[in-house]
Design an enzyme around this catalytic site. Sequence first.
Site, PDB file in Angstrom:
ATOM      1  N   GLU A   1      -5.721 -10.490  -2.405  1.00  0.00           N
ATOM      2  CA  GLU A   1      -6.611 -10.450  -1.230  1.00  0.00           C
ATOM      3  C   GLU A   1      -8.077 -10.410  -1.665  1.00  0.00           C
ATOM      4  OE1 GLU A   1      -5.475  -7.323   1.525  1.00  0.00           O
ATOM      5  OE2 GLU A   1      -3.343  -7.720   1.264  1.00  0.00           O
ATOM      6  N   GLU A  45       0.805  -1.232   0.000  1.00  0.00           N
ATOM      7  CA  GLU A  45       0.000   0.000   0.000  1.00  0.00           C
ATOM      8  C   GLU A  45       0.842   1.287   0.000  1.00  0.00           C
ATOM      9  OE1 GLU A  45      -2.839  -0.654   3.175  1.00  0.00           O
ATOM     10  OE2 GLU A  45      -3.540  -2.499   2.267  1.00  0.00           O
TER      11      GLU A  45
HETATM   12  O1  9MR Z   1      -7.305  -9.340   7.487  1.00  0.00           O
HETATM   13  C1  9MR Z   1      -6.267  -8.739   8.235  1.00  0.00           C
HETATM   14  C2  9MR Z   1      -6.680  -8.644   9.693  1.00  0.00           C
HETATM   15  O2  9MR Z   1      -6.803  -9.960  10.230  1.00  0.00           O
HETATM   16  C3  9MR Z   1      -5.629  -7.851  10.461  1.00  0.00           C
HETATM   17  O3  9MR Z   1      -6.113  -7.661  11.789  1.00  0.00           O
HETATM   18  C4  9MR Z   1      -5.410  -6.501   9.801  1.00  0.00           C
HETATM   19  C5  9MR Z   1      -4.347  -5.690  10.520  1.00  0.00           C
HETATM   20  O4  9MR Z   1      -3.118  -6.351  10.520  1.00  0.00           O
HETATM   21  O5  9MR Z   1      -5.013  -6.682   8.459  1.00  0.00           O
HETATM   22  C6  9MR Z   1      -5.967  -7.363   7.687  1.00  0.00           C
HETATM   23  O6  9MR Z   1      -5.475  -7.545   6.366  1.00  0.00           O
HETATM   24  C7  9MR Z   1      -5.214  -6.398   5.581  1.00  0.00           C
HETATM   25  C8  9MR Z   1      -3.990  -6.694   4.755  1.00  0.00           C
HETATM   26  O7  9MR Z   1      -2.908  -7.018   5.583  1.00  0.00           O
HETATM   27  C9  9MR Z   1      -3.632  -5.544   3.836  1.00  0.00           C
HETATM   28  N1  9MR Z   1      -4.768  -5.173   3.028  1.00  0.00           N
HETATM   29  C10 9MR Z   1      -6.014  -4.908   3.729  1.00  0.00           C
HETATM   30  C11 9MR Z   1      -6.370  -6.106   4.611  1.00  0.00           C
HETATM   31  C12 9MR Z   1      -7.701  -5.851   5.325  1.00  0.00           C
HETATM   32  O8  9MR Z   1      -7.571  -4.796   6.231  1.00  0.00           O
END
Ligand code: 9MR
Length: 360
Positions: free
Chosen positions: A271, A164
Site C-alpha cells: 500500500e 493488521e
Molecule cells: O483506501 C481505503 C479507503 O478507500 C477505505 O474507505 C478504507 C476503509 O475500508 O480503507 C482504506 O484502505 C486501508 C486498507 O484497506 C488497509 N490499510 C490502511 C488503508 C488506508 O486506511
Amino acid sequence: MAEFTRGWARREFIIGALACSACGPQADGAGGKIVAGLSVPLKEASTLPIGTAITAADLADAQLVRLIKENFSQLTPASEMKMGVVINDQGKLNFGAAERLASFASDNDMRLHGHTLVWYRVEPSFFLGLADDPKKFRAEYLRYIDKFLRRFKGRVSGWDVVNEPISADGTGLRDSVWSRTLGKERYIALAFKQAAASDPNAVAFINEYGLEARPAKRLAYMRLIERLLKKDVPIGGVGTQTHISVDLPERAVADTLRDLASFGLPVHVSELDITLGRGAAATAGKLKLQARRARQVVEAYMQLPSKQRYAITLWGVRDRDSWLRMPPYDPDSDRPLAFDDKGQPKPMLSALAAALKGAS
Ligand code: 9MR
C-alpha cells in the site's frame, strides 16, 4: 502465478532477535541521485508487477482509468473485497462490486490482489450477532473465507488473508470480535488454514502497517509470523503496507524489507504512499525528498531474491484520491502519490520509473 505457491510456507525461516534490524537503532545515511525528467509508464519500466488500488466508483473516472491502464499491471480493490461490502446483516454474500473490479483487471491484463478477508476494523453485524455462539461463529467464519476464495480461484494471485493483526501500540495483538470469539491467535491460524484449503495457489499474505518507522512493531509482527509458521500455519507471504513519510530515516525501508524477507516468503509492498506530513506545503524540496524515498523503496525491494518479489503496490493513483486526503487526515494538502491532483506525473513517478528501469 505458479512460482508463488504455498510451498513457500515450508521454507526455512530465520528471524533471530539477533540478525534482525528491527531490534537495533536505525542508521541515517546518504543516498543517490534521482534521474530527473524520466517519465516512462511504470509498468513498462518494470519487470515485476506494479499495482494500484481503486474503488469500483473510480471506474467512472476516465482520466483515472487511463492512468491505471498505462501504468499499472496489478489491481487491489480498496474496499470492495472487505466484509463490510460483501456480507449483509443476514450473512448473505454479494460480490457485485468485487466482480466489477475483477472484470476491469482481467479486461486490462492486470493481476488481481485480494484485499482483505479478515480485518479488525470490519466487524459485520452478522458476525457480532453470532459472538455468543462460538461454534456457529467459527463455522460461518470458515464458510465466508471458503466461499470467497473458491469464487475467485484462478483470478486472484494472492490474498491479504489477515490484515493488521498487531495492536496499535505495536507491542501485542489486536483485539477484535475475531480474536475474542475464536482465540487471540487462533483466528489467524484458522483463516490461513482455510485459505490454503480453498485456494492453494493464491499466495496467502499477512499484512501490516507502521513497520518501517517503528522497529518494535516490526519485531512484534515478525515474532507473530514466526510463532505461526512454527505451528505450521500456512502463511504464504508477508505484506508491508509501507505508508511512509518523507521524514523516515534513510535506511528504514531497506531494513524492514530485509527483515521481512528473512522468512524466505514472497514480500509485498502492498500500500505504498509517502506523506509530506500533515499540513506540509508541497515545496520542491519536499517533492524531491518524496521521490528519493520512492527510489529507495524500489532499490531496497530489488535487493530481495527475485522469487520473493511479489509486487510493489501504490495505494492510489492521484494525490487527490488518497485516503490521506480524506477526513480526519489532511483533506486539503497532502500529496502522497505519484500523480498530482490533475493527473500529471510527479517527481515520485519519475523516481519509481527510473529505479524500476535501472533494476530491470
Ligand atoms: O483506501 C481505503 C479507503 O478507500 C477505505 O474507505 C478504507 C476503509 O475500508 O480503507 C482504506 O484502505 C486501508 C486498507 O484497506 C488497509 N490499510 C490502511 C488503508 C488506508 O486506511
